[in-house]
Design a protein around this motif. Structure first.
Motif, mmCIF file in Angstrom:
data_model
loop_
_atom_site.group_PDB
_atom_site.id
_atom_site.type_symbol
_atom_site.label_atom_id
_atom_site.label_comp_id
_atom_site.label_asym_id
_atom_site.label_seq_id
_atom_site.Cartn_x
_atom_site.Cartn_y
_atom_site.Cartn_z
ATOM 1 N N LEU A 40 2.388 9.273 -3.562
ATOM 2 C CA LEU A 40 3.454 7.878 -3.353
ATOM 3 C C LEU A 40 3.903 7.733 -2.610
ATOM 4 O O LEU A 40 3.973 7.976 -1.933
ATOM 5 N N PHE A 41 3.066 7.083 -1.912
ATOM 6 C CA PHE A 41 3.023 6.147 -0.528
ATOM 7 C C PHE A 41 3.541 4.475 -1.013
ATOM 8 O O PHE A 41 2.887 3.751 -1.876
ATOM 9 N N GLY A 42 4.128 3.973 0.273
ATOM 10 C CA GLY A 42 4.535 2.887 0.723
ATOM 11 C C GLY A 42 5.199 2.033 1.056
ATOM 12 O O GLY A 42 5.574 3.068 2.330
ATOM 13 N N GLN A 43 5.147 0.868 1.899
ATOM 14 C CA GLN A 43 5.748 0.637 2.894
ATOM 15 C C GLN A 43 7.060 0.537 2.782
ATOM 16 O O GLN A 43 8.133 0.265 1.588
ATOM 17 N N PRO A 44 8.105 0.395 4.149
ATOM 18 C CA PRO A 44 9.651 0.315 3.969
ATOM 19 C C PRO A 44 9.670 -1.009 3.132
ATOM 20 O O PRO A 44 9.091 -2.175 3.094
ATOM 21 N N GLY A 45 10.686 -0.847 2.053
ATOM 22 C CA GLY A 45 11.909 -1.836 1.614
ATOM 23 C C GLY A 45 10.970 -1.904 -0.254
ATOM 24 O O GLY A 45 10.992 -2.794 -0.308
ATOM 25 N N VAL A 220 -1.257 7.546 -5.024
ATOM 26 C CA VAL A 220 -1.095 5.869 -6.250
ATOM 27 C C VAL A 220 -0.870 4.875 -4.479
ATOM 28 O O VAL A 220 0.707 5.509 -3.893
ATOM 29 N N ALA A 221 -0.551 3.660 -5.095
ATOM 30 C CA ALA A 221 0.105 2.907 -3.530
ATOM 31 C C ALA A 221 0.928 1.760 -4.257
ATOM 32 O O ALA A 221 1.103 1.903 -5.126
ATOM 33 N N ARG A 234 3.122 -4.041 -6.930
ATOM 34 C CA ARG A 234 1.996 -3.330 -7.503
ATOM 35 C C ARG A 234 1.508 -1.682 -7.464
ATOM 36 O O ARG A 234 2.104 -1.540 -6.143
ATOM 37 N N TRP A 235 1.602 -1.366 -8.613
ATOM 38 C CA TRP A 235 1.080 0.043 -8.800
ATOM 39 C C TRP A 235 -0.642 0.089 -8.805
ATOM 40 O O TRP A 235 -1.107 -0.536 -9.874
ATOM 41 N N SER A 236 -0.958 0.799 -8.047
ATOM 42 C CA SER A 236 -2.595 0.869 -8.044
ATOM 43 C C SER A 236 -2.929 2.098 -7.260
ATOM 44 O O SER A 236 -2.491 2.688 -6.452
ATOM 45 N N VAL A 237 -4.057 3.044 -7.962
ATOM 46 C CA VAL A 237 -4.003 4.117 -7.923
ATOM 47 C C VAL A 237 -6.075 3.862 -6.378
ATOM 48 O O VAL A 237 -6.273 3.297 -6.400
ATOM 49 N N ASP A 238 -4.521 4.883 -5.059
ATOM 50 C CA ASP A 238 -5.565 4.931 -4.341
ATOM 51 C C ASP A 238 -6.618 5.799 -4.020
ATOM 52 O O ASP A 238 -8.267 5.607 -4.044
#
Length: 401
Positions: A40-45, A220-221, A234-238
């Motif tokens: 599970l990954f995402g940008q800071p913030g 998941v992004a 937004r939750w989306s499968v990478d």
């Protein structure tokens, strides 16, 4: 020197001796599976830790997460916190459990952080362990406490190797986390996204080596977006080795008492649809700028009266302000350059100390960084042309410094 062992045949099976296939046990459908790894990954913030805390609370309580089905029975979760400590994060977890109707920290939530004194064993004298060396200990904890899910927050802080080196990332994941998978737990790794995809420029990918994606069965992004003028996620499968879930939107809700976070919960807002590409975001930004300029034609307005909401509108306003097309006036007002008062700042040398305001022509403005000419003074990053009068006797409207 150890003598090489004799070669032996691999333990194989064929169609006649193949074992029965076990059905995949989903802890969260199409997201977390027992014995598998999820990234599970995402940008800071984007509030990865807050989203994960809510996910943990749902699994421990046996409740659905967003609209995704979860195990009906409450699960046991081991949270490996290498980014923070219990002192910093206990309030977040307490608020998340309160959001699903659980007061306090339940026994089924198991926490470990090398930054928390109570998690260290002084008699061992080993200091901080890296992920690469923790695999057997994590697996033993899974077995002893019947752990269903192990959460690693975050990979970059846990491993000692270089997160950009594929071989070192692969070794850290295999040595540190695969033993927990073999012991029967699902493993969720929290990670950061590359900055190249920030602001809708492209599709986000995990930061560093792509071995992380290769290791994960599901990736998941998390992305920050706008929906009806409000910031959502937004939750989306990478990547997925099974049928992926469709992208969806959620919104975190924080309830505070003073500066203390009391309740954390999450709203499912429906399917997200196609991702907004960068070109479409540019068009929305230009449209927002036009709306701002049109709204200010009749005079200055406060921010709330400009009509738009959300980050896109705020960025458009900031862009116009930086370009000098919109100026920020007193008391939070915004206006066009001609709406700015024609005044000089304190301590400006004015010869006789008398300023005569010019009513016959509107004030003119020089663009940013233009060299001031005669009669131009600077106030709040805006250059204003004033007319200096000869010393005369004026009975009223005399300004002195």
């Amino acid at each position: 020197m150890t003598a090489p062992r004799e070669p032996r045949a691999l333990r194989v099976f064929n169609g006649q001796t193949a074992p029965p296939v076990k059905a995949v046990e989903w802890l969260v459908e199409r997201f977390l599976a027992r014995g598998a790894g999820t990234l599970l990954f995402g940008q800071p913030g984007v509030s990865k830790s807050a989203h994960t805390a809510h996910l943990v609370a749902c699994l421990v309580a046996g409740q659905p997460f967003a609209h995704l089905k979860t195990s009906r029975r409450g699960l046991r979760v081991l949270y490996l916190d290498f980014d923070g400590s219990w002192e910093w994060n206990h309030e977040l977890f307490e608020a998340a459990f309160r959001g699903v109707g659980i007061e306090g920290i339940p026994e089924a939530f198991v926490y470990y952080s090398p930054n928390t004194e109570e998690c260290n064993a002084p008699e061992e004298g080993e200091g901080l362990k890296a992920l690469e060396a923790m695999g057997p200990d994590i697996a033993q904890t899974v077995k002893d406490l019947n752990i269903d899910l192990v959460i690693c927050d975050s990979l970059g802080q846990m491993m000692i190797g270089d997160t950009n080196n594929g071989q070192e990332v692969a070794l850290a994941l295999r040595l540190g986390l695969n033993p927990a998978r073999k012991a029967g737990a699902a493993v969720l790794v929290i990670d950061h996204a590359t900055k190249s995809a920030a602001g809708g420029v492209g599709i986000p990918t995990p930061m560093g080596s792509q071995q992380k994606r290769a290791w994960a069965r599901v990736s998941v992004a998390l992305e920050g977006e706008e929906l009806d003028g409000k910031t959502v996620t937004r939750w989306s499968v990478d990547k997925s080795n099974t049928a992926p879930f469709e992208p969806f939107h959620t919104r975190l809700n924080f309830t505070n008492t003073g500066e203390r976070l009391e309740v954390l919960d999450l709203d499912f807002l429906g399917e997200a649809g196609p991702r907004i590409v960068h070109r479409e975001r540019d068009e929305r930004a230009q449209e927002a700028q036009r709306e701002i300029l049109d709204a200010l034609q009749d005079g200055p307005l406060v921010r709330a009266k400009l009509g738009g909401k959300g980050g896109t509108f705020d960025r458009a306003l900031k862009t116009l302000e930086t370009a000098g097309q919109v100026v920020k006036l007193e008391r939070g007002l915004y206006g066009l350059p001609e709406h700015a008062p024609d005044v000089s700042p304190p301590h400006q040398p004015l010869g006789s100390g008398v300023v005569k305001r010019s009513e016959s022509s509107p004030a003119t403005f020089s663009p940013p960084h233009q060299t001031p000419t005669s009669g131009v003074v600077v106030k709040e990053d805006v250059m204003i042309l004033v007319e200096l009068a000869e010393p005369v006797a004026i009975e009223e409207e005399v300004l002195t410094w």
